[in-house]
Scaffold this motif. Sequence first.
Motif, mmCIF file in Angstrom:
data_model
loop_
_atom_site.group_PDB
_atom_site.id
_atom_site.type_symbol
_atom_site.label_atom_id
_atom_site.label_comp_id
_atom_site.label_asym_id
_atom_site.label_seq_id
_atom_site.Cartn_x
_atom_site.Cartn_y
_atom_site.Cartn_z
ATOM 1 N N ILE A 1 0.854 -1.203 0.000
ATOM 2 C CA ILE A 1 0.000 0.000 0.000
ATOM 3 C C ILE A 1 0.888 1.251 0.000
ATOM 4 O O ILE A 1 2.099 1.162 0.229
ATOM 5 C CB ILE A 1 -0.925 0.080 1.243
ATOM 6 C CG1 ILE A 1 -0.075 0.114 2.535
ATOM 7 C CG2 ILE A 1 -1.929 -1.062 1.274
ATOM 8 C CD1 ILE A 1 -0.843 0.535 3.768
ATOM 9 N N PHE A 23 -8.095 3.586 0.892
ATOM 10 C CA PHE A 23 -8.492 2.668 1.965
ATOM 11 C C PHE A 23 -8.839 3.385 3.261
ATOM 12 O O PHE A 23 -9.609 2.886 4.075
ATOM 13 C CB PHE A 23 -7.357 1.673 2.254
ATOM 14 C CG PHE A 23 -6.952 0.844 1.064
ATOM 15 C CD1 PHE A 23 -7.872 0.018 0.425
ATOM 16 C CD2 PHE A 23 -5.650 0.904 0.575
ATOM 17 C CE1 PHE A 23 -7.507 -0.752 -0.669
ATOM 18 C CE2 PHE A 23 -5.275 0.137 -0.523
ATOM 19 C CZ PHE A 23 -6.207 -0.682 -1.150
ATOM 20 N N MET A 62 -3.677 4.461 0.372
ATOM 21 C CA MET A 62 -4.271 4.059 -0.914
ATOM 22 C C MET A 62 -3.518 2.948 -1.607
ATOM 23 O O MET A 62 -2.439 2.524 -1.178
ATOM 24 C CB MET A 62 -4.392 5.272 -1.831
ATOM 25 C CG MET A 62 -3.073 5.901 -2.220
ATOM 26 S SD MET A 62 -3.380 7.443 -3.166
ATOM 27 C CE MET A 62 -2.318 8.571 -2.285
ATOM 28 N N GLU A 63 -4.149 2.500 -2.664
ATOM 29 C CA GLU A 63 -3.614 1.461 -3.544
ATOM 30 C C GLU A 63 -2.182 1.806 -3.983
ATOM 31 O O GLU A 63 -1.888 2.939 -4.339
ATOM 32 C CB GLU A 63 -4.550 1.440 -4.780
ATOM 33 C CG GLU A 63 -4.326 0.328 -5.737
ATOM 34 C CD GLU A 63 -5.335 0.424 -6.918
ATOM 35 O OE1 GLU A 63 -6.280 1.266 -6.867
ATOM 36 O OE2 GLU A 63 -5.156 -0.338 -7.880
ATOM 37 N N ASP A 64 -1.330 0.801 -3.951
ATOM 38 C CA ASP A 64 0.041 0.974 -4.433
ATOM 39 C C ASP A 64 0.067 0.828 -5.951
ATOM 40 O O ASP A 64 -0.419 -0.169 -6.496
ATOM 41 C CB ASP A 64 0.937 -0.086 -3.780
ATOM 42 C CG ASP A 64 2.360 -0.046 -4.313
ATOM 43 O OD1 ASP A 64 2.770 1.023 -4.826
ATOM 44 O OD2 ASP A 64 3.049 -1.076 -4.207
ATOM 45 N N LEU A 65 0.586 1.821 -6.628
ATOM 46 C CA LEU A 65 0.607 1.788 -8.099
ATOM 47 C C LEU A 65 2.029 1.681 -8.627
ATOM 48 O O LEU A 65 2.318 2.025 -9.776
ATOM 49 C CB LEU A 65 -0.052 3.054 -8.643
ATOM 50 C CG LEU A 65 -1.517 3.252 -8.239
ATOM 51 C CD1 LEU A 65 -2.008 4.632 -8.662
ATOM 52 C CD2 LEU A 65 -2.395 2.159 -8.856
ATOM 53 N N PRO A 112 -6.564 5.627 -8.107
ATOM 54 C CA PRO A 112 -6.249 4.659 -7.057
ATOM 55 C C PRO A 112 -7.400 4.520 -6.062
ATOM 56 O O PRO A 112 -8.134 5.471 -5.812
ATOM 57 C CB PRO A 112 -5.015 5.260 -6.383
ATOM 58 C CG PRO A 112 -5.052 6.716 -6.711
ATOM 59 C CD PRO A 112 -5.707 6.821 -8.053
ATOM 60 N N LYS A 113 -7.530 3.333 -5.517
ATOM 61 C CA LYS A 113 -8.515 3.086 -4.474
ATOM 62 C C LYS A 113 -7.993 3.651 -3.148
ATOM 63 O O LYS A 113 -6.826 3.469 -2.816
ATOM 64 C CB LYS A 113 -8.748 1.575 -4.347
ATOM 65 C CG LYS A 113 -9.906 1.193 -3.467
ATOM 66 C CD LYS A 113 -10.262 -0.286 -3.672
ATOM 67 C CE LYS A 113 -11.281 -0.763 -2.657
ATOM 68 N NZ LYS A 113 -12.521 0.029 -2.641
ATOM 69 N N LYS A 119 -3.724 5.568 -14.375
ATOM 70 C CA LYS A 119 -4.288 5.987 -13.084
ATOM 71 C C LYS A 119 -3.920 7.447 -12.824
ATOM 72 O O LYS A 119 -2.745 7.810 -12.828
ATOM 73 C CB LYS A 119 -3.708 5.136 -11.942
ATOM 74 C CG LYS A 119 -3.943 3.636 -12.070
ATOM 75 C CD LYS A 119 -5.270 3.203 -11.485
ATOM 76 C CE LYS A 119 -5.364 1.676 -11.539
ATOM 77 N NZ LYS A 119 -6.680 1.201 -11.065
ATOM 78 N N TYR A 136 -13.301 8.023 -7.842
ATOM 79 C CA TYR A 136 -13.366 6.549 -7.816
ATOM 80 C C TYR A 136 -14.796 6.079 -8.067
ATOM 81 O O TYR A 136 -15.015 5.038 -8.700
ATOM 82 C CB TYR A 136 -12.847 6.026 -6.479
ATOM 83 C CG TYR A 136 -12.658 4.526 -6.475
ATOM 84 C CD1 TYR A 136 -11.488 3.961 -7.001
ATOM 85 C CD2 TYR A 136 -13.626 3.676 -5.941
ATOM 86 C CE1 TYR A 136 -11.306 2.580 -7.014
ATOM 87 C CE2 TYR A 136 -13.443 2.295 -5.949
ATOM 88 C CZ TYR A 136 -12.286 1.757 -6.484
ATOM 89 O OH TYR A 136 -12.106 0.393 -6.495
#
Lengths: 398, 398
Positions: free
Chosen positions: A59, A104, A115-118, A101-102, A248, A93
Amino acid sequence: MSFSNQQSTYEPLTESTATSLATKLGLFEQGAVLRSKEIGDGNLNLVFHIVDDKTNISIIIKQALPYAKVVGESWPLTLKRATIESNALLTYYNLVPDLVPKVFYTDEVLAITVMEDLSHLEISRSGLIKGQNYPLLSEHIGRYLAHTLFYTSDFALNPQEKKKLAHRFSNPELCKITEDLVFTDPFFDIDTNNFESELQADVEKLWNDSKLKLEVAKLKQKFLTQGDALLHGDLHTGSIFASDQETKVIDPEFAFYGPFGFDIGQFLANLVLNALSRETDKQEPLFTHIDKTWAVFVDTFSHLWEKDNVEAYAKIDGYLDSLLKQILEDTIGFAGCEIIRRTIGLAHVADLDQIEDYNAKILSKQQALQLGKELILSRSTISSPTEIRNYFQTSYSY
Amino acid sequence: MSFSNQQSTYEPLTESTATSLATKLGLFEQGAVLRSKEIGDGNLNLVFHIVDDKTNISIIIKQALPYAKVVGESWPLTLKRATIESNALLTYYNLVPDLVPKVFYTDEVLAITVMEDLSHLEISRSGLIKGQNYPLLSEHIGRYLAHTLFYTSDFALNPQEKKKLAHRFSNPELCKITEDLVFTDPFFDIDTNNFESELQADVEKLWNDSKLKLEVAKLKQKFLTQGDALLHGDLHTGSIFASDQETKVIDPEFAFYGPFGFDIGQFLANLVLNALSRETDKQEPLFTHIDKTWAVFVDTFSHLWEKDNVEAYAKIDGYLDSLLKQILEDTIGFAGCEIIRRTIGLAHVADLDQIEDYNAKILSKQQALQLGKELILSRSTISSPTEIRNYFQTSYSY
């Protein structure tokens, strides 16, 4: 440091407290051994990359710093931007879940977004500089723009809801950065401008061009007053992660209600800037992206207009066409401002600055200034961004 | 009922509790015997007139009611409008103290504004209907418009302050009334519209005129999105107290950040509506007011622009002219919408409704519809509101 309740005062995270937060949030398996590394550039934000090597789950924890460092200077900067950023990501989103990114978890006091790791993707500016072309980039961003702009406007929300959303995204401090750095400083002899001495004559010509400055003034006024939709506010290629399959959009801390054409214009401008940094025979993919971004935006926006418009006048003959014409005009104008400011203002783009041959770099920057100016002055007669490539060819012979 | 501390819950005042409040506030001599009378129309607000007959000192206590009654129907309406109103009055008082009532006290929970008594003046609509001409009305309102619009815009405030002010005056619920009643309902076959059966054919022509509706749609979009300045939001002749010497603008509960031309257009429209209710040989004073309002607005706004403009581009050749041209175009368009909605929409004006001869009334209303339409369609080519009198004469021959 306890995360059972949100903290009441701000303090910066360390790699260790960032790990504790990740554990507390239950985003990893119980007992997982986490690796934490601060990977931000340290100018505006801390960015912690937290990984469980065993499961390969990872993350990002992003935390705003209460100051900004630019060219050595440091000035205080509102932490509220973290809330703006996470709220914007959550809003987007809901509209285009595959393109942002999502999120959390957020903490307003600590100015944190988890957030989501990109990190499997690359910042698109870096990739474009290395010669990547990201075949889906324009299709994705065209769709992103259509959905985020349409669904946050008075055409999709009832005007009361929209005003409440606009109220929530009031962002005076970050808007000021854009007002100054994009719309004002580059067009006046101000200390923060930054350009090579070889450009002095070209830049002075800009500063003395009152016809051009009148048009920039009108574009700035639009940026200051026209609240069409929830903008990203800083949609350059450095705010977009990409691969050949995925796109993204990140970092919407400049989000606010502004004119439809601004995000589109900034994105197109940064494609132009990359094209200007390339050899002539490598420019076509950028031109194609420019064409396609606009084409996909128009198609998608028109489709959403037909499908989900709540405005009583939506079906009136000519309304959509008239709106799209205005958006195009503004888009081209904003693109012109962005091209100029990225060439001579405070914040440059690596695309131009990293051109190895010095003379070629100066020539590209001169072309950028000329092109930016032509776009601003001709914006009401340009019928499609496809025409940008023509201006480009003209400007090459200049 | 104690006023030593502000109340924590809303309740409507009575003549007796209004008197207690006046006494507590120390606005009268100690021991003064006060007379209190509720003089409001009871639709939206309670208005108490409190007088000390001995000293002849008097004040007004205005309290918002939590509902609105219009044509028999009742719907809930935010009490927040009292805060908007008192904040707007205080803001305007700083700019044009001679043209708005002085506010002595406000209470957000009780939705109360205590202010200067203006009952020595007459509501200008009533006076104009009776044939008064108020020689200073346009000079005063032209100055009022220039000062309130200029000094609340990005041209006088720095854009951060302006955004904070705009945030404070976010007013979605009252804006919705204008969006519906001015810009939407009159142009569609909606139940709330209200017109004589003799107008049916004219009104249906409007409803089917998609060229006109496209232009109204654009004006509505400006109203929805363009936050130039802190508008009064309801600046008709019923919101203005006047005598031959004095002018006071009241009731800014619709205040919000909107387009420069809206207040000007509403005021001009209501002068036009009064002119339409008069015999031809009594119209000249209204035409003179229309000309003078615009002339004084332009002169004063231009003077303030030179004197107090904080915008870096203010001195650029052509900027002020271009802005004034845009304001004029919008003003004329907004005036056209107001004329139409006051003729066939939910909320009429007494100027037209009180015309005694029924045929003359219908004819005036037909002229109003024609004139409103012409103003909307010709707004980009009209070079001054002085031209309105020409359209007027044309429309008289129709």
